[in-house]
Structures are given as C-alpha cells and as structure tokens.
Design an enzyme around this catalytic site. Structure first.
Site, PDB file in Angstrom:
ATOM      1  N   ARG A   1      31.571  44.368  38.433  1.00  0.00           N
ATOM      2  CA  ARG A   1      30.417  44.008  39.718  1.00  0.00           C
ATOM      3  C   ARG A   1      29.024  43.893  38.307  1.00  0.00           C
ATOM      4  O   ARG A   1      29.495  44.663  37.458  1.00  0.00           O
ATOM      5  CB  ARG A   1      30.108  45.085  40.522  1.00  0.00           C
ATOM      6  CG  ARG A   1      30.629  44.965  41.666  1.00  0.00           C
ATOM      7  CD  ARG A   1      30.718  43.499  42.703  1.00  0.00           C
ATOM      8  NE  ARG A   1      31.272  44.424  44.159  1.00  0.00           N
ATOM      9  CZ  ARG A   1      32.074  43.187  44.048  1.00  0.00           C
ATOM     10  NH1 ARG A   1      31.919  42.610  43.365  1.00  0.00           N
ATOM     11  NH2 ARG A   1      33.019  43.252  45.309  1.00  0.00           N
TER      12      ARG A   1
ATOM     13  N   GLU B   1      22.824  38.437  41.245  1.00  0.00           N
ATOM     14  CA  GLU B   1      23.340  37.463  41.278  1.00  0.00           C
ATOM     15  C   GLU B   1      22.409  36.704  43.393  1.00  0.00           C
ATOM     16  O   GLU B   1      22.138  37.506  43.663  1.00  0.00           O
ATOM     17  CB  GLU B   1      25.035  37.101  41.859  1.00  0.00           C
ATOM     18  CG  GLU B   1      25.307  38.084  40.996  1.00  0.00           C
ATOM     19  CD  GLU B   1      27.592  38.746  41.266  1.00  0.00           C
ATOM     20  OE1 GLU B   1      27.652  37.536  42.384  1.00  0.00           O
ATOM     21  OE2 GLU B   1      28.035  39.291  40.479  1.00  0.00           O
TER      22      GLU B   1
ATOM     23  N   HIS C   1      30.908  34.052  40.087  1.00  0.00           N
ATOM     24  CA  HIS C   1      31.817  34.963  40.747  1.00  0.00           C
ATOM     25  C   HIS C   1      32.516  33.790  41.362  1.00  0.00           C
ATOM     26  O   HIS C   1      32.712  34.063  42.730  1.00  0.00           O
ATOM     27  CB  HIS C   1      30.942  35.736  41.339  1.00  0.00           C
ATOM     28  CG  HIS C   1      31.046  37.119  42.008  1.00  0.00           C
ATOM     29  ND1 HIS C   1      30.604  37.809  42.632  1.00  0.00           N
ATOM     30  CD2 HIS C   1      32.419  37.319  41.970  1.00  0.00           C
ATOM     31  CE1 HIS C   1      31.425  39.136  42.871  1.00  0.00           C
ATOM     32  NE2 HIS C   1      32.093  38.623  43.031  1.00  0.00           N
TER      33      HIS C   1
HETATM   34  P1  NAP Z   1      40.987  49.971  42.821  1.00  0.00           P
HETATM   35  O1  NAP Z   1      42.247  49.567  42.355  1.00  0.00           O
HETATM   36  O2  NAP Z   1      40.641  50.810  43.481  1.00  0.00           O
HETATM   37  O3  NAP Z   1      40.450  50.277  41.142  1.00  0.00           O
HETATM   38  C1  NAP Z   1      39.176  51.323  41.010  1.00  0.00           C
HETATM   39  C2  NAP Z   1      39.787  51.703  38.518  1.00  0.00           C
HETATM   40  O4  NAP Z   1      38.044  51.668  38.332  1.00  0.00           O
HETATM   41  C3  NAP Z   1      40.685  52.795  39.020  1.00  0.00           C
HETATM   42  O5  NAP Z   1      41.908  52.279  37.806  1.00  0.00           O
HETATM   43  C4  NAP Z   1      40.392  53.583  38.817  1.00  0.00           C
HETATM   44  O6  NAP Z   1      39.933  55.361  38.834  1.00  0.00           O
HETATM   45  C5  NAP Z   1      38.475  53.045  37.892  1.00  0.00           C
HETATM   46  N1  NAP Z   1      37.525  53.729  38.327  1.00  0.00           N
HETATM   47  C6  NAP Z   1      36.648  54.063  39.216  1.00  0.00           C
HETATM   48  N2  NAP Z   1      35.304  55.068  39.260  1.00  0.00           N
HETATM   49  C7  NAP Z   1      36.036  54.726  37.497  1.00  0.00           C
HETATM   50  C8  NAP Z   1      34.296  55.356  36.992  1.00  0.00           C
HETATM   51  N3  NAP Z   1      33.202  56.418  37.722  1.00  0.00           N
HETATM   52  N4  NAP Z   1      34.674  55.947  35.844  1.00  0.00           N
HETATM   53  C9  NAP Z   1      36.086  55.701  35.069  1.00  0.00           C
HETATM   54  N5  NAP Z   1      37.153  54.012  35.308  1.00  0.00           N
HETATM   55  C10 NAP Z   1      36.625  54.537  37.129  1.00  0.00           C
HETATM   56  O7  NAP Z   1      40.085  48.659  42.599  1.00  0.00           O
HETATM   57  P2  NAP Z   1      40.419  47.101  43.012  1.00  0.00           P
HETATM   58  O8  NAP Z   1      41.566  46.357  43.632  1.00  0.00           O
HETATM   59  O9  NAP Z   1      41.586  46.888  41.279  1.00  0.00           O
HETATM   60  O10 NAP Z   1      39.495  46.208  42.795  1.00  0.00           O
HETATM   61  C11 NAP Z   1      38.202  46.467  41.545  1.00  0.00           C
HETATM   62  C12 NAP Z   1      36.824  45.857  42.013  1.00  0.00           C
HETATM   63  O11 NAP Z   1      37.101  44.517  41.006  1.00  0.00           O
HETATM   64  C13 NAP Z   1      36.460  45.961  42.689  1.00  0.00           C
HETATM   65  O12 NAP Z   1      35.378  47.284  43.645  1.00  0.00           O
HETATM   66  C14 NAP Z   1      35.632  44.638  43.160  1.00  0.00           C
HETATM   67  O13 NAP Z   1      34.222  45.872  42.638  1.00  0.00           O
HETATM   68  C15 NAP Z   1      36.137  43.302  41.975  1.00  0.00           C
HETATM   69  N6  NAP Z   1      36.422  42.559  41.825  1.00  0.00           N
HETATM   70  C16 NAP Z   1      35.859  41.346  41.467  1.00  0.00           C
HETATM   71  C17 NAP Z   1      36.259  40.413  42.169  1.00  0.00           C
HETATM   72  C18 NAP Z   1      35.356  39.196  41.664  1.00  0.00           C
HETATM   73  O14 NAP Z   1      35.396  38.249  41.788  1.00  0.00           O
HETATM   74  N7  NAP Z   1      35.067  38.582  39.947  1.00  0.00           N
HETATM   75  C19 NAP Z   1      37.138  40.417  43.045  1.00  0.00           C
HETATM   76  C20 NAP Z   1      37.751  41.193  43.304  1.00  0.00           C
HETATM   77  C21 NAP Z   1      37.750  42.519  42.937  1.00  0.00           C
HETATM   78  P3  NAP Z   1      39.825  56.101  38.520  1.00  0.00           P
HETATM   79  O15 NAP Z   1      39.589  56.518  40.400  1.00  0.00           O
HETATM   80  O16 NAP Z   1      40.624  57.296  38.007  1.00  0.00           O
HETATM   81  O17 NAP Z   1      38.366  56.459  37.889  1.00  0.00           O
HETATM   82  C1  8YV Z   2      34.675  37.836  46.691  1.00  0.00           C
HETATM   83  C2  8YV Z   2      35.239  40.682  45.226  1.00  0.00           C
HETATM   84  O1  8YV Z   2      33.798  37.012  45.692  1.00  0.00           O
HETATM   85  O2  8YV Z   2      36.773  41.318  46.501  1.00  0.00           O
HETATM   86  C3  8YV Z   2      35.700  41.445  45.535  1.00  0.00           C
HETATM   87  O3  8YV Z   2      35.465  42.278  45.722  1.00  0.00           O
HETATM   88  O4  8YV Z   2      34.312  40.243  44.670  1.00  0.00           O
HETATM   89  C4  8YV Z   2      35.488  38.111  45.502  1.00  0.00           C
HETATM   90  O5  8YV Z   2      36.683  38.782  45.676  1.00  0.00           O
HETATM   91  C5  8YV Z   2      33.659  38.190  47.404  1.00  0.00           C
HETATM   92  O6  8YV Z   2      33.798  39.810  48.128  1.00  0.00           O
HETATM   93  C6  8YV Z   2      33.667  37.511  48.690  1.00  0.00           C
HETATM   94  O7  8YV Z   2      32.772  37.823  49.293  1.00  0.00           O
END
Ligand code: NAP
Ligand code: 8YV
Length: 311
Positions: free
Chosen positions: A222, A251, A269
């Site tokens: 994010r 964004e 994004h």
């Molecule tokens: P997840 O499985 O919940 O993993 C989150 C990781 O972050 C865990 O390893 C957690 O470990 C760590 N974490 C959380 N808070 C932290 C902190 N304060 N300091 C250090 N590490 C921390 O989540 P995920 O499914 O992998 O998704 C992660 C994120 O990616 C989503 O929440 C979203 O914001 C982002 N995302 C972006 C896109 C995009 O389009 N760019 C798409 C999908 C997701 P600990 O709890 O041990 O700290």
């Molecule tokens: C999408 C994302 O752009 O899954 C997330 O957290 O950032 C992306 O997959 C977004 O959430 C669509 O609403």
C-alpha cells in the site's frame, strides 16, 4: 430478494451471479438504507462511515481484494457485521508483479525498449549495459501469503532471501527483527505488508538510507507503507538508487517528481489486474455473499471478524 448495496464497480460476471439472488442498489443512487442487508465493495472505496451509519441492518461487507485497510473493521465488529476479503487467489499474480518490477528495474528494460523503438539503436548504437537481477540479496517486508509466493519465485534468480515481520517464521531465510538492519544487509526491499496505521511509513528515511545509493525499493503493498516525501528526497539526493512502485499514498495521484525520474518504474496499482485473477477474486466475493445467504456463514472473513462467523 434481499437488498445489496454496491460500492464502486463490479464485473459483469459478478453482477450476473449477484442479480440472481439480490436486488442490487448502486451507491450514489437513492437506495433504501434500512433494507440493505449486504454490501459489496473493494479495497479502494471500502465502506464509508456514512454508509455504515445509514445501513444499520447490514450483516456482511464483502470486499474485492485481500487488503482491507479502507474498511473500519473495529466499527464493523462492534455491531456484529462480517467483513470478507479475497486472500490466496491473487498470491501468484501479485508476486509476479513484484518480480517483474525487480527485473525491469535491474535490467533497465523500459529504456532499452525505448532505445529499440525510437530508432536510437540504428542512430546511436547499442543501449547502455544494465545490472544483473541474479544472485541478489532480497529483503521481503511482510512474509505472508504473497510474500511467501514472492520468495518462491525468487528461487529462480538464486536470491539470498531475508525478511522482516513482527513474528519470526519457521522458514529457511534470514530473519531481521529490525527493518533498518535488514535494509543494510540487502540489495532490494520488496514491501508486501498490509496497509493501515500499524504499517504507516514503516519504510522511512532511515530505511532508505540503509538501503543506500545502489539499493532498490519495490512497493506492491500500500502507498501508506512508504513515506513518499522521504522517498522523493532520497532518490533526488542519490541516497537511494532506484524505486519500483505499484501503489501510492494518494492514488491515483503520483507525485510529479517521481514521474520525471529515470531510475523509477511506476505502475497504476495493477498487482492483481489480470482477467484470470480478477475473475477468481470476483467469484470469491460472490461466494462469500451467497454462502451467507445460504448458511449464515461466509467463506473468507477477515481475521478480526472470524469469531462472528458462526452461522
Ligand atoms: P498476509 O498474508 O496477511 O501477510 C502480511 C504479512 O505482513 C505478514 O507476514 C505479517 O507478519 C506482516 N506484517 C504485518 N504487519 C506488519 C508490521 N507492522 N511490520 C512488519 N511486518 C508486518 O497478507 P497478504 O495476503 O500477503 O497481503 C499483503 C498485502 O498486500 C495486502 O494487505 C494488500 O495491502 C497488499 N496487496 C497489494 C496488491 C496490489 O495490487 N499491489 C494486491 C494484493 C495485495 P507479522 O504479522 O508477523 O508481522
Ligand atoms: C486490488 C489489492 O487492486 O487485493 C488487494 O489488496 O490491492 C488489489 O488486488 C484492489 O483491492 C481492488 O479492489
């Protein structure tokens, strides 16, 4: 049929499935707030406080995306409302996006492509050499579902993998309890934590300075996770070498200073934005809503709401 409030856009396939079971109302139109039992939204729009206040009978908010920092889960839990998200179905896609950002930055493919397309190759000769993406020390900030998929894909590039999370995991990578320490030890940091207050500006000027003039910062998490003003200064001063960003603090606004830098790769994004992955996300959103209608339980509640998922 029960009444569903739609916030933001949904795909045609989602609409077709939802319309068989719900009367759909679009936010922005007049909608019968008291009648709304279910809400469909996304990671950008969340559920505005005014909607939460107006829709007192809403039992579920289903979000299209895994990150749910735009939704006030405390307020939802306090009134017994379930929030769902779309974990796992997008892991590989977002991990591929992170790897592509790393490869593009190291191998300078955007300027090489322009060199080929513009005729500069014929006119001026070969493009400048780039840096190898192989054998790098890569620090993954957030080794969750997507972070692990990134680590798996990095094996193909013989990466030495480090990670920083709040709790150490049983994995064969180097753990750093301190993010600045990790930044000192690696060539690249890939950010993939959730957003929200707990991670706001986790990547600050100290982290960027520790990454250094040859270092690369990649953000697919994010925009809020990285201090964007500090990032612009670090890149301008040469204290940080390179950045590749899919997400931004406000964004769709991207600071113009970043747009003018050749050592920066920018994406709008699109981490999960393929037909295949968005279809899987859409299906999971609808599965959550229909499951609630049929059983009173949802498929993928956010962890804060899991105790409410009792049917
Ligand atoms: P997840 O499985 O919940 O993993 C989150 C990781 O972050 C865990 O390893 C957690 O470990 C760590 N974490 C959380 N808070 C932290 C902190 N304060 N300091 C250090 N590490 C921390 O989540 P995920 O499914 O992998 O998704 C992660 C994120 O990616 C989503 O929440 C979203 O914001 C982002 N995302 C972006 C896109 C995009 O389009 N760019 C798409 C999908 C997701 P600990 O709890 O041990 O700290
Ligand atoms: C999408 C994302 O752009 O899954 C997330 O957290 O950032 C992306 O997959 C977004 O959430 C669509 O609403």
């Amino acid at each position: 049929m029960p009444d569903l409030l739609q916030i933001g856009g949904i795909t045609d396939d989602m609409r077709t499935r939802l319309a068989e079971r719900f009367t759909i109302h679009q936010m922005g139109d007049d909608y019968p707030a008291d009648a709304i039992t279910h809400i469909v939204t996304n990671g950008h729009d969340g559920v505005p406080a005014a909607v939460l206040a107006a829709c007192q009978n809403a039992k579920v908010a289903a979000s299209y995306g895994v990150g749910y920092d735009a939704i006030d889960t405390d307020a939802c839990v306090a009134r017994g409302m379930l929030v769902t998200h779309t974990p796992d179905v997008l892991n590989e896609e977002v991990a591929t996006t992170a790897i592509m950002l790393m490869l593009t930055t190291y191998r300078n493919f955007l300027s090489d492509e322009a060199h080929a397309r513009s005729g500069a190759w014929e006119r001026d000769g070969n493009a400048p050499l780039s840096r190898s993406a192989d054998n790098r020390a890569v620090g993954i900030l957030g080794l969750g579902r997507i972070g692990q998929a990134i680590a798996d894909k990095l094996k193909a590039f013989n990466a030495d993998i480090h990670y920083h999370t709040r709790s150490e995991r049983d994995v064969p990578y180097t753990y750093h309890a301190n993010l600045v320490d990790m930044a000192r030890a690696v060539d690249v940091i890939i950010c993939i934590t959730p957003g929200g207050p707990a991670t706001k500006h986790l990547v600050n000027a100290d982290v960027m300075d520790a990454l250094g003039p040859d270092g690369t910062l990649i953000n697919v998490s994010r925009g809020s996770v990285v201090d964007e003003a500090a990032l612009v200064s670090a890149l301008q001063d040469g204290r940080l070498g390179y950045a590749a960003l899919d997400v931004f603090e406000e964004e769709p606004r991207i600071p113009s200073a970043l747009k003018s830098m050749s050592n920066v790769v920018l994406l709008p994004h699109v981490g999960s934005a393929t037909h295949e992955t968005r279809a899987a996300m859409g299906n999971l959103v609808v599965d959550n809503l229909l499951s609630h209608l049929d059983t009173g339980r949802v498929v993928t509640p956010v962890p804060e709401c899991a105790h409410l998922n009792t049917g």
